[in-house]
Design an enzyme around this catalytic site. Structure first.
Site, PDB file in Angstrom:
ATOM      1  CB  CYS A  75      -2.838  -4.632 -11.863  1.00  0.00           C
ATOM      2  SG  CYS A  75      -3.476  -4.110 -13.466  1.00  0.00           S
ATOM      3  CD  GLU A  78      -9.456  -4.678  -2.472  1.00  0.00           C
ATOM      4  OE1 GLU A  78      -9.849  -3.927  -1.565  1.00  0.00           O
ATOM      5  OE2 GLU A  78      -9.239  -4.298  -3.631  1.00  0.00           O
TER       6      GLU A  78
END
Length: 116
Positions: A75, A78
Site C-alpha cells: 500500500c 498516491e
C-alpha cells in the site's frame, strides 16, 4: 504465459476504516468478476490512496475477505498532484495470464471520469 496489469479506481466517502473497506471490496469484486481472476494467477497487487485517506491499509481486506493471503501486496500514497481527484483508492493487480487476455479496467463512483 505473460504478465499483464489490471487497473481500477474508486472514490471513498470518508477517511474511516469502514469506508475504505467498503470501497476496497466493491472495487475488488468488480475487478475480479470482470476479469475472471483466479487468485493463484496473481503475481502481486499494489494499492494506492490519496493523501486524505490513511485510516487503514486496503490490502488488509483483500487478504481477509478475498483470501489473498499468499499474494504479495503493498500500500502506498498516491502522488499529490495539484487539482487531482481526492479521496481516491487505486488498485493495480498484476496477473500471470495468456497473451490473448485483455484486461478490463474498472473505474467507479467519482473515479469514473478518470477513464472514458
Amino acid at each position: 504465459m505473460v504478465t499483464k496489469g489490471i487497473r481500477g479506481a474508486i472514490t471513498v466517502e470518508k477517511n474511516t476504516e469502514e469506508s475504505i473497506k467498503e470501497a476496497t471490496l466493491e472495487l475488488l469484486k468488480e475487478l475480479v468478476e470482470k476479469n475472471n481472476i483466479d487468485k493463484s494467477k496473481i503475481s502481486h497487487a499494489i494499492f494506492t490512496l490519496t493523501d486524505d485517506l490513511n485510516a487503514v491499509f486496503p490490502a488488509k481486506f483483500a487478504r481477509l475477505d478475498f483470501g489473498w493471503d499468499k499474494v504479495a501486496m503493498m500500500c502506498y500514497h498516491e502522488l499529490d498532484v495539484p487539482n487531482s481527484l481526492k479521496m481516491c483508492l487505486r488498485i493495480l493487480i498484476v496477473l500471470n495470464c495468456e497473451e490473448s487476455f485483455e484486461p478490463q479496467f474498472v473505474y467507479l463512483k467519482g473515479a469514473s471520469h478518470l477513464r472514458k
